[in-house]
Structure formats: C-alpha cells, structure tokens
Write an enzyme that holds these catalytic residues in place. Structure first.
Site, mmCIF file in Angstrom:
data_model
loop_
_atom_site.group_PDB
_atom_site.id
_atom_site.type_symbol
_atom_site.label_atom_id
_atom_site.label_comp_id
_atom_site.label_asym_id
_atom_site.label_seq_id
_atom_site.Cartn_x
_atom_site.Cartn_y
_atom_site.Cartn_z
ATOM 1 C CG HIS A 1 -0.205 0.012 2.534
ATOM 2 N ND1 HIS A 1 0.351 1.145 3.085
ATOM 3 C CD2 HIS A 1 0.075 -0.993 3.396
ATOM 4 C CE1 HIS A 1 0.928 0.846 4.227
ATOM 5 N NE2 HIS A 1 0.787 -0.450 4.440
ATOM 6 C CB SER B 1 -0.713 4.257 6.205
ATOM 7 O OG SER B 1 0.249 4.023 7.232
ATOM 8 C CB THR B 2 -2.315 8.542 8.753
ATOM 9 O OG1 THR B 2 -2.939 7.370 9.300
ATOM 10 C CG2 THR B 2 -3.239 9.151 7.707
ATOM 11 C CG ASN C 1 3.285 3.526 6.410
ATOM 12 O OD1 ASN C 1 2.647 3.270 5.388
ATOM 13 N ND2 ASN C 1 3.662 2.572 7.246
ATOM 14 C CD GLU D 1 2.316 -5.055 8.211
ATOM 15 O OE1 GLU D 1 2.677 -6.251 8.073
ATOM 16 O OE2 GLU D 1 2.924 -4.104 7.704
ATOM 17 C CG HIS E 1 -2.204 -8.114 15.718
ATOM 18 N ND1 HIS E 1 -1.755 -7.387 16.809
ATOM 19 C CD2 HIS E 1 -3.557 -7.997 15.719
ATOM 20 C CE1 HIS E 1 -2.786 -6.870 17.434
ATOM 21 N NE2 HIS E 1 -3.895 -7.217 16.796
ATOM 22 N NE ARG F 1 11.946 -5.070 8.201
ATOM 23 C CZ ARG F 1 10.753 -4.509 8.161
ATOM 24 N NH1 ARG F 1 9.762 -5.022 8.883
ATOM 25 N NH2 ARG F 1 10.530 -3.445 7.413
ATOM 26 C CG ASN G 1 5.926 -7.333 8.420
ATOM 27 O OD1 ASN G 1 7.052 -7.798 8.322
ATOM 28 N ND2 ASN G 1 5.683 -6.195 9.057
#
Length: 249
Positions: free
Chosen positions: A9, A12-13, A15, A87, A89, A115, A184
């Site tokens: 995507h 996002s806000t 991000n 994504e 959780h 990661r 992810n």
C-alpha cells in the site's frame, strides 16, 4: 512463464508518523494516494492488465488497489478481500512510535520485534480495544485464529493457505493476478516464494506503492523479480523503511 504483481500500500498516516500499525485500520496520506495512482500509471504504461486482484480487509491496501484499478481502467476486475493478507499484528506495540520505542527498549530489541522471523512483540490483553474480536470484518473468522500479536512466522502461516488454495491456482490457470497488501504479509509471501532463510529475511524491506513483478516458471518457482519505476528512488525508499525502527540518537 507466469507473472505475478505485488504492491505494498501507499504511505499511510501512521507510516508518516512512524508508528507501528499492524491491524489498526488507518488510511493513506495524500502522498500515499499519489503513490498508488502512480503505481497504476506505471503498470498501465508497461502494458499490464489483471483478471483478478487480492487485498486485505484494511483500507490502506484496499484504497491502494482502488487507485491502481482506476488508473488502469480495471474497476470491473473481481477482488478477493482476505484477512489473511492483513499486515502482521504488532500486539502491544500497535500505535507506538517506532523511534520512541527504540529509544526506550534499544534499537536491537526493536529490530528483533520488527524483523526477526520468530519473535513476536508483547501481546495485547484479550480485552484491549485494539483486539480484533469485536471487529465486524472478522466476524466469520474463528476466534482462535485471530491474533493478539504475531511474528513473521505466524504471518507466513496465515498467508500461505490463501496462496495455496486460491492465489496459486489462479496463477496456474493463466489469470493475471495482482496482490495489494502490506509490508509483512508480502514479506511472508516473498520468503516462501524465494526460499529466503529465517536469518536473511531480516534484511528484506519493501517500499510503499511500488509494483514488484515476479516471473514464475511452470511450478511457480521464481525466475526473476524486479520493481517497476525509478530504481534509484526505489533503493532510497527501501533504505528509509530499514531506518524506521531506529532511535534518533
């Protein structure tokens, strides 16, 4: 040879605010909307078309797909929405600023949470408002399958049934498939496709809003993969993703 196109995507806000997002349903920023539109334009200019698309049940991925379909004049293409493409959780980290969390717990610990393959962040309490149990979009998902936290290993385990039961058969049937999902859930699928080791997956960073093309042989083994667009800008975007979980110190 088959082709499969993946896209994370647009921005996002959260991000933009460098916050752990996970299953929280935040929207795209204006930049994210622009990235998604540009991705659609790139795909159209490169001659791509799609017969079916897959996305999550979170609006940042859904809206990204809308923009791509709109730019390609493919709004009629059927779309499969699945929680399995959500994504990862992030558990109790959901909503926290990544750099502030790194300053508190250390860069190394946050890197492990972000990661590593098999170490999940601290879990939500079942009664936490961020828990997915009362969310109507998961009403048909068995409660025991809904996570309160996940590591990438858990994400792989929930993505693969959708791949094996729906996406892979569609690709093998000759359909042109687009997957619009999340960092992810896409890392989980790429790990499986490319056979990336548990250790090496730490270094895989996927930029927002950039089409990633996989060319696959008859057994769906990757032949090669590549991003569409300005390669220098893509490399910078990947580096920026890698820096998100580090403290400002």
């Amino acid at each position: 040879m088959y082709k499969l196109v993946l896209i994370r995507h647009g921005e996002s806000t959260w991000n933009k605010e460098n916050r752990f997002t996970g299953w929280v349903d935040v929207d795209l920023t204006e930049q994210g909307n622009r990235e998604a539109r540009q991705a659609g334009q790139l795909l159209k200019e490169a001659g791509y078309t799609f017969d079916i698309a897959y996305t999550s049940v979170l609006k940042r991925a859904i809206r990204t797909l809308w923009h791509v379909q709109d730019q390609m004049d493919l709004m009629y293409v059927p779309v499969v929405h699945s929680w399995r493409l959500n994504e990862r959780h992030y558990g109790a980290l959901s909503g926290l600023n990544k750099a502030e969390t790194a300053a508190k717990y250390g860069d190394e610990q946050v890197l492990v949470w972000r990661r590593s393959y098999d170490t999940p962040p601290p879990a939500l309490e079942p009664g936490d408002e961020r828990a997915p149990y009362a969310d109507p979009r998961y009403a048909k998902v068995p409660r025991e399958q809904l996570p309160l936290t996940e590591c990438l290993k858990d994400t792989v385990a929930r993505v693969l049934p959708l791949w094996n039961e729906s996406i892979a058969p569609a690709v093998k049937a000759g359909k042109q498939v687009l997957i619009a999902a999340h960092g992810n859930s896409l890392r989980a699928l790429i790990k499986y496709l490319d056979g990336i080791s548990d250790a090496d997956i730490v270094g895989l960073n996927i930029p927002n809003g950039v089409p990633l093309v996989y060319e696959l042989d008859e057994s769906l083994t990757p032949i090669r993969h590549y991003y569409l667009g300005d390669q220098e800008a893509i490399a910078k975007a990947q580096a920026a993703v890698a820096q998100q979980g580090k403290s400002a110190a």
